[in-house]
Structure formats: structure tokens, C-alpha cells
Design an enzyme around this catalytic site. Sequence first.
Site, PDB file in Angstrom:
ATOM      1  N   HIS A  70      47.259  28.831  55.533  1.00  0.00           N
ATOM      2  CA  HIS A  70      47.155  28.897  54.076  1.00  0.00           C
ATOM      3  C   HIS A  70      46.745  27.559  53.472  1.00  0.00           C
ATOM      4  O   HIS A  70      46.355  27.463  52.320  1.00  0.00           O
ATOM      5  CB  HIS A  70      48.481  29.378  53.473  1.00  0.00           C
ATOM      6  CG  HIS A  70      48.311  30.154  52.196  1.00  0.00           C
ATOM      7  ND1 HIS A  70      47.258  29.958  51.327  1.00  0.00           N
ATOM      8  CD2 HIS A  70      49.070  31.135  51.619  1.00  0.00           C
ATOM      9  CE1 HIS A  70      47.369  30.762  50.281  1.00  0.00           C
ATOM     10  NE2 HIS A  70      48.464  31.504  50.436  1.00  0.00           N
TER      11      HIS A  70
ATOM     12  N   ASP B 145      42.878  31.038  51.474  1.00  0.00           N
ATOM     13  CA  ASP B 145      43.728  31.673  50.475  1.00  0.00           C
ATOM     14  C   ASP B 145      43.904  33.149  50.782  1.00  0.00           C
ATOM     15  O   ASP B 145      43.079  33.741  51.488  1.00  0.00           O
ATOM     16  CB  ASP B 145      43.118  31.520  49.084  1.00  0.00           C
ATOM     17  CG  ASP B 145      43.119  30.067  48.664  1.00  0.00           C
ATOM     18  OD1 ASP B 145      43.993  29.319  49.163  1.00  0.00           O
ATOM     19  OD2 ASP B 145      42.220  29.672  47.902  1.00  0.00           O
TER      20      ASP B 145
END
Lengths: 347, 324, 489
Positions: free
Chosen positions: C462, C466
Site C-alpha cells: 500500500h 492504492d
Amino acid sequence: MAVREAEPVGSLQEVKEAGLDREDLLGIYRHMLITRAIEERGHILYRQGKIPGSFYTGRGNEAAAVGVATAMGPNDVGTPLHRDMGVHITRGVEPWRIIAQYMGREGGPTRGRDGNVHMAAPELGLHPMVSHLPAMLPVAVGMALAFKIRGDRRVALGWFGEGSAARGDAHESMNMAGVRQLPVVFICDNNQWAYSTPTYLGYPIEHVADRAAAYGFDGVVVDGTDVLAVYREAKAAIEKARQGGGPTLIECLTLRMEGHAVHDDAFYVPKEMFEQWAAQDPIERFRTWLRSNADMTDDEEDQITSVVKRLLNDALERAEESPLPDPSGLEQGVYASAEDLDTPHHK
Amino acid sequence: MPELTYIQAISDALRQEMRRDQRVFVLGQDVGVYGGAFKVTLGFQEEFGPWRVMDAPLSETAIVGGATGAALMGLRPVAEMQFADFISCAWDHLVTVAAKQFFRGRTPVPIVVRLPSGGGFSGGPFHSQNPESSFAHIPGLKIVCPATPHDAKGLLATSIEDPNPVLYFEHKHLYRRIKGEVPEERYTIPFGQARVHREGDDAVVVTWGAMVHTASDAADQLAGEGFEVEILDLRTLIPWDKARVLESVRRCSKVLVLHEDTRTGGFGAEIAATIAEEAFEDLDAPVVRIAAPDTPVPFSPALEKAFLPQVEDVVKSLQELAAY
Amino acid sequence: MSTGTQIEVVMPQMGVSVSEGTITKWLKQPGEAIARDELLLEISTDKVDTEVPSPGEGVLAEILVSEGQTVDVGTVLGRIGPAGSEAAASAPEEPVPAPASVEPAAVAPEPALAAAAPVEAAPAPVAAPQTETSGNGRAFVSPVVARIAAEHGVDTTAVAGTGTGGRVTKKDILAFIESGASAPAAVLPGPPSTEPQPPAPEPAPIPEPAPVPRPPDETPEPQTIPVPEPMPEPPTPRPPTQPEPAPEPQLGPGEVLEPMTAMRRGIADHMRRSLDTSAHVTSAIEVDMSRVVALRKKLKPEYERTHGVNVTYLAFIARAAVETLKEYPWINGELRGESIVTRSSINLGFAVELADGKGLIVPVLKNSETLNLLGIAKGVADIAERARSKKLLPDEVQGGTFTITNPGGYGTFHGTPVISQPQAGILGTYAVVKRPWVIQDEMGQDVIAVRPIMNLTLTYDHRLVDGALAGRFLRDIRERLESWDEAAY
Ligand SMILES: Cc1ncc(C[n+]2csc(CCOP(=O)(O)OP(=O)(O)O)c2C)c(N)n1
Ligand SMILES: [Mg+2]
């Protein structure tokens, strides 16, 4: 036509002349039913996983096998193949032993050393086939040679498929048998397929039996679904051999009504071919004949059917009771000892 | 005791068995009037007739397969291959049928196949082979390789008596070269008993067939050097006299395994492996093998000499073992 | 022959990042002949397990690093001497003229053979007391001599050998025992002496004037019979990376201790490091595999017949993943320091379980973007097979840009795999399961159909990827699989 094509058998009178009385006829019918029933039962057991290995049947060949075996004398010998369950049944191999053989049990004729139709019953004159085809033909010829040398009035029968007729063993056997005019009868189970190979890819002549001429003896083609015609031809050939008249090649024409073995769905066999031959199913054909020519009654028929059923049930039960062979005995029995020679067939 | 050649001993033995036992008959190419390619059955047909001395067509399959069938019916066929090499044509019948019939059907197959084998006279690739190891690998067959006239006779009688398929390798190079005393009366020699061809304690040569004589010549040379070699003639390969071989290994601790067959997969490998397994702690030197190289048997005399183990080869190896 | 002809066997560099390796097995023992390229030992590194072929031909003279030890790349593991030489004697020494015994001239050891002992820089093992009196330059003891020596408690080095190179022969040792030279004090607990020895040491006619080593009982000083030396340790400097002797773990009842393999340690380290590095998040999507199932059924026989390859679902998924990755360079990229790295090639890693079930390896299919479905199917089959048979080259477990893991073989339908560093994502594929599925019929009506459904997961870092990007990526893969365009692949 290089070879004679046998006529179908007509009347009861004709059959009587060939040496069969009414009791014999019902016996033949019973043997054919047992043959089919055993193989059908085997089919089921195989799918249940109770029979290891591969599984072959002779569906469609019951008349050919039973007809020939019925013509054999008590002291005659033979090397039947994987389509010839009817020979084992007719010669008297007990059904439970056959199922035990299928299942690899100690009670089978090879005591689990070999499987499926590779069955030995030397006491009944039956010697186990090997997979290699038609390797038993030279063996049958050798048996006949022994009879000839010794002057026994005995006859040997060697079976082969039309496919394996292509191998050199077939030639060498028939040639030597012809040269020596040995008391041997060659039975070709021509079921028109060698696994997936049709006859025209196996031999370039019309009939396998045409070859007999090349070896100096007679050949005949017979409808293998007509048990009485098969019987008559086999009887004539066997007796001729017994009288010193030399070999005969009998070609029994049938259709293999199933795949080569259970794993094969025979997709390559034209449907019409199956339909045509299903219309002359050997058992149904003989049943009809018995009803119209020998007055087989409903009672008689029911009785035979129920005898067969009981036999099969008992056979299955007994076969399942038979133990699996003890692996600790595996290495025994590779070599024979002197005492083993004292078995009846060596007398 | 009369002195006979190796081939006379075979012939005598066969005749004696046929006189003694009606069931014994001979089957092969040109065995009748002609008396066989090497004349082992010369005069037999006159005595026993054409059905007991049967000229077969050129059909090795039919001969061995036929012998099997006749044996199953109670006869005692002795089939002759004109040369051992042609047994390949009957492989199926020995290996697939004869060897396995008793195991499956409890029906013994008492046949003898006589196999004139071996090289030494420019027979080339197809008339010189010693294919014994191929068959030694097939359970159900027995294998006999006599080296002397005495053994040739006694072992042939045993072979015919034996209830199993027996391959009787008779070495062609011994036929008329090797003579020895042979009793006139019938006798048998049990299978699986090695024979001490020569005594000694410094090393043992394990061998059979024609190589027994090669080893013997070599050992004689070494005796002058104070090195005494035992020569153990196995006589039969299946069964082979393991106990006797191991006994010699324990005593001598140096071993040479010698055979005329080619090296890789030769029966000597089995012997060497067994010694390594069962007598390792008795070895005072590596087990040595002398065998033919892994080639077909060559035709040219020069090549064939290089192919066949020679007396000098054996002497050299034994000297090396002595010095080790 | 000089010892300079000895060839060193070193720990190979199994890939750029590999710094050490563990010896799992020596396939040859000292004294055994070895051909060039013949397999000599097996090693295990955190990348691959592999076999090391011999760098030269001769006789394995010595083993310096034993099985189970972990050493740095480049460490000398053993030495190969010239053919005909011997394994290093435990106490190599000069062929000193024996002070007491008369060496039979005929069997003087050949200098070439006697000089086989290594004189490498390695610290000489325990300097043997030079009281050694035998001229026996050969340490080889034949099996029968070893056995007799053990039975009679004889130190074979005390026996003068008459065999090749001064080897003690069976006759030598029997004569030695016969002469009474073996000190009774040295008799080891052996077979009861009442049992006659099978090859009873007959008063053998000794061929030569017996080279009696020394008169018995004359000088019972210790110096006459050398004290058997304990086997010296392999003269290797202790490898610096030798795992420090960890405190013995306490075992509870029924517990069993098993050492970690190098591979397991590598996996353990890597997994921990990955979780400590990336911000792992997992998203999942359901894919209707009907088209793929149908297509596979159609292609399978052809691929098998003409190419000998079994086309698996994995091949289809990999192929779809490659196509999709082309459009999502970040998911095929990595974070390197403060920068984002993207690239034109797609090197797909495939997690493969080892045959013994005790490890995991991730071989890489380089430039997967150049392969069609057949190429991927073949490539996957090939690397998987070689991974299991340990035939991978070091290069083939490096350089992955994205990984696919397929734990679905056992029926699992979801998981959260760990990213293979320094990559940005890992795709998980799971079991294809028949499920009731709502679809629309031709009339646009909702109906329930039975469909083969598979879950796909993307576990992504992450920090770089995204959630929305991951979602689109998964959606696109699904789209490709559900509407597989046969012609396009
Ligand atoms: C020497 C040999 N080759 C191949 C086979 C494999 N095989 C078993 S049965 C069979 C077909 C035999 O056809 P056919 O002789 O017509 O006998 P069928 O099975 O039709 O009764 C084949 C090829 C075999 N058993 N033996
Ligand atoms: Mg057929």
C-alpha cells in the site's frame, strides 16, 4: 473362393447327426449364459474397483467359444484366449475360480500370479495364455507334436485373433503343423477388430482362413454367432485331426460387441456395424432356435436362468472369501521340482 | 575310462538319455540325416527315427514354442539352436512362455535348449556370442555352461531330468579341442555346485565355460612365480554356487572374475556385486573382472583376439593382484 | 607429481545476492575417484538447492567442510588430488627410513605415491610424534586387513607392508600376528578368542625374509607402538558465519527437535523482512471461469499431443496477469529508496512447493510478456519441474517483478500471501469451485446458473499501490479471463 464358407445349421435332425442330443443343446445354452453372466458380473466388479488391472470380455464370441469347446474330446487340449471365456466354462472351470482369478485371489487358477483370462486349468486340458499374441500357437503345435510322436489320439487347439494373425508366430506354427500334418486345429476368433485396427489394415486377403491353403491344409469360415455351425465345423476338424488328417484352420466370424477392454468405448466402430451384429446376438439366436426347433419350454428356460443366477451369486461369495495370496510365498514356485512333474498332464 | 572330446561327451550323453527315456526327443534344424551343424546328433535318426530326431523348418519360434508344448504334454524335448545366437528369434518363447508357465499355471516345462556358443574362430557377430547373462536375468530359466567333457555329459543328463527350462550352453571352441575321461555309465551332476578346477590359496578365479581353460593356462604360468591360484568353475550360472564362491573369497581374499561374454551386465557383475555385499571384510584387493569389451564379437582374427580374454590378460591381472 | 596439481573445490556463488551456503551432502568420500563434471556434493543456499559438479578430475583427497556446515561463498570445501593418489592420511608424514626394520627393497614405496599428502597452507594437523617407525607411506587398509586388525587389536601402521606402495596385505598382517608382535594389551573387545578365526592364520610359508617389524616384548616403551591418534578435525579455519551455538532449546515431553535447513531459514527471514517492509493489503475478486474451463478442455488434448505440455488454469491466469500488468506498471514495479522503479519487462515469479513439502522456491519466468499462452504453459511446467528436481540455475530464481502463488490446489478459496521483496504485489489464485451464480439470460432476466468460480487475490504494498488501483487491476484480470479471446492469445 479360396476357402469354404460353412452353411448354417438347420434342423434338430442335422444336429443329432453331428452328435448332440437335446440335453447337450440345453447344456450349450447354459454354458453360453454362464459365460455372458460371468463377464457381465466382472464388468460390474471391475467398475467397483474389486477387480484390479484390465478387464476383457468376449461379448459376441460366446457361440464361437462354447461351440468349439463342446466339440473337444475329454483329453484334448487347448490354449484359449481373452475372448474365449466360453471355453473355460464349457471345459468345466468353476465360476468362483474365475472370479477369484479376476480379483487376484489365491483361489484363482493362477493363484494371483496372473490375472484376467490368463487362466490355467491343465487338468481340464487348458493352458494359460500369455499376453504376447499369438505366442500360444507354437505351443499348441508342440502339444500336437507330442501327440503325433507318441501316437496319442488327442488333438490340440490353438486360438488366435485375426489381428495377431499378422505375427510371425502364426506363420511358423501353421507352417510346421502343415509340414508335419500335426493333430492341431487353429481357431481364428475373427471379431473384425484388433483393438482399434480394422481387418483391412491387418491382412490384405478376404479371409484369414484363405491362408490355410498356403500351409497345405483346409480352411473354413463359419458364422461365429451360430453355435451349432461352429460346433459342427469344429467337430469335423477335430475328428479329422484325430484320425491323422492334419490341421484345419477355422475362422469364426463375429463382431467384438464391446470395446477392446473396459477402458475402450469403441468409438471407432461404426454404429451400424454394432446394430447389424446385435440383431444376431449369439445367445438370443440360439434361444430362438431352441424354442422353435427343440421345443424349449418356458419352464426349462426359467430353470436355466435361475441356475445361472444362483451359480453366479455363489461364485461371487466364494471368490470373495478366497484370501489374497500370501506375499511371503512369492519367491516359491518360480522353479518346478521333480514332484511337480507328477501332475496328471505329464502322464 | 575312455577319453572323449567335449562334443563326443555331449553326443554320448544325449544318446544315452534317448535310449533310457522314450520321452526324450531332439528337435532342431538339420539334426536328422545331417546330424546337426556340429554333428552332435550324427547317426541319431537311424537309431531313433524321424519323429524323435526331428528336422524342423527354419523356425526358432516354432522350435522353442513347440518344445514347450510338447513338454507340457509330457515329453522331454531337447531343442537345438544351430548357433546360440539364433536364440534371439525364440526369445519370446523362452522368456514369455516357458519361463513363466510354471509360476502361473503350476505346469512344469521340462525342456532343454542346446546352444552352441562362444567365439574363437572368426564366427563374427552372429555366430560367436555368449548370451548367457541375458537369460540369467530371467527368473524361471536355468543356465548350464559346462567346461569339460565329464561335466558336459553329467550336466546334460541333469538338464534333461530337470523339470524346468534349461539353457545348455556348449562352447564351440571346446568341442574338439578339449578331451577328458568320461565314464561310460550314466551319471548326473547337480546344478549349483561349482567345481575346483585347480587348487590354490593366493587368489581365486571365478569363471565358467571356455574361460576355465584360459584361466588354467594362466595359473600354470604363475605357479612358477610362487603364486597359487584357485580356479573355480561355476558349471551352472542359474543356480550358481554362491556359498562356494564366498568360501574361496574368504580363504584367498583376492578375486578375479573372468568371462567370455561382454563386460557390462555380464554375469560377472552379479558375482562381483555379491562378493562386495557378502564378503567385503574378506577382501584384500578390489574384485577384478576380465571380460570381453562391450562390442559385438568382431570377425577379423586380429580383432577377435583382442575381444576374447587371452591367457596373457589373465596372467597380467593375476600378477597385479599378487603385487597389490 | 607435486601437490600443486591439487584442485580446490569451493563454495560456489549461487546468485549475486548469495553470500553463503550449506553443505547438505558429499556425494564422494576421500579416496574416491571423481571425473570432471561428475557430481561431487550438494549444497543448499537460500535461493536454490543444487548439486556441485567436480571442478576437475582425480581423487577426492580431502573434505574440509563437512555436511551440515554453512560457510561463505568461496570457502575451500575440499581438495581433489591427481588420479592414483590417495586420500590424505590422517597424519601425513615423510617416508622416513624406518629405524628398526629393514624395508624389503623390492617394495620400496613409489615416490609419486608417497608424496600424495597435501602440503597446503592449512595448518598441519597435529604433528604426529616422529616416533612413527613404519615406512608405510600408504594409509589405505583393505577391508580384510582392517577386520583382522580389529579382531587382533593390531595397529596396522606398526606392520611393514609388502603390497603396492607398502600397503599392508592380508599376508603381512597374518605374519605379524603369527610372529606375536601384536601387543596383547591392545586387544580390543572383539569376538571371543575361543572361536577359531575362519581363515586360521596357518603358519604361512612366508615368501620373503619376514620383515618382522620389531622383536616382540623387547622394548615395551610406548614409543614402539604408536598411540592411535584421534582423527584430527578437518584443518579448515572455522567459517565466520558458523551459526553460533544457540542455547539448546528446552524440549517438552513429546517434542522433537529438527534443525532448520538453509532454505527454511531463508524463507523465515524473508517473510519477516517482507512484512516489516511493505504495507500489506489484500483485495479479492470472484471470476467466472466458464470460458477458461471450456477453452482449456478444448486446447488440452492438442497441447498435450503436439507440445507435450499440460495447460493449466495457472497458465491462463498468468497470461491474463501479464496482459494486465502491462497497463499497471506500478504493480509491476518497486519502491527503491525514495524512488519508484517501473520497467518494460515482466518477470513472473511462481511460488513452487518443494517435493518434500518442506520448502518453497520462487522460480522466475523472465520476459513473460513475450510469451503466448503456450509459451507460458511450457515455461511454468519447465521451471516448476526443475524447481522440484532441484535443477534450477541461480539466475532463474532472481529478478522477479511480480509473483503468482497458487495455494488453491488444495481447495482453499482465499488467502493473504506475503509479497516477495522488493516487488509491489503478489497474485493469489484459488480453487475453481462450481457455484450457483446469478447471470442474465438473453432477455436480460436474472437467473441462477451453475458456474465454475475462482477467487483471485491481489496482495499489494500500500505504500506504492492504492486500493482503487488494485481494484481496477483485479477487475481487468477478471474481464480478461471471463471474455477470453481465443484468437488474441
Ligand atoms: C505381441 C503383442 N503385441 C501387442 C499386443 C497388445 N494387444 C493386445 S490385444 C491386441 C489386439 C489383438 O487383436 P486380435 O488378435 O484381433 O484379438 P482380439 O483382441 O480382437 O480378440 C493388441 C494389439 C499384444 N498383446 N501382443
Ligand atoms: Mg480381433
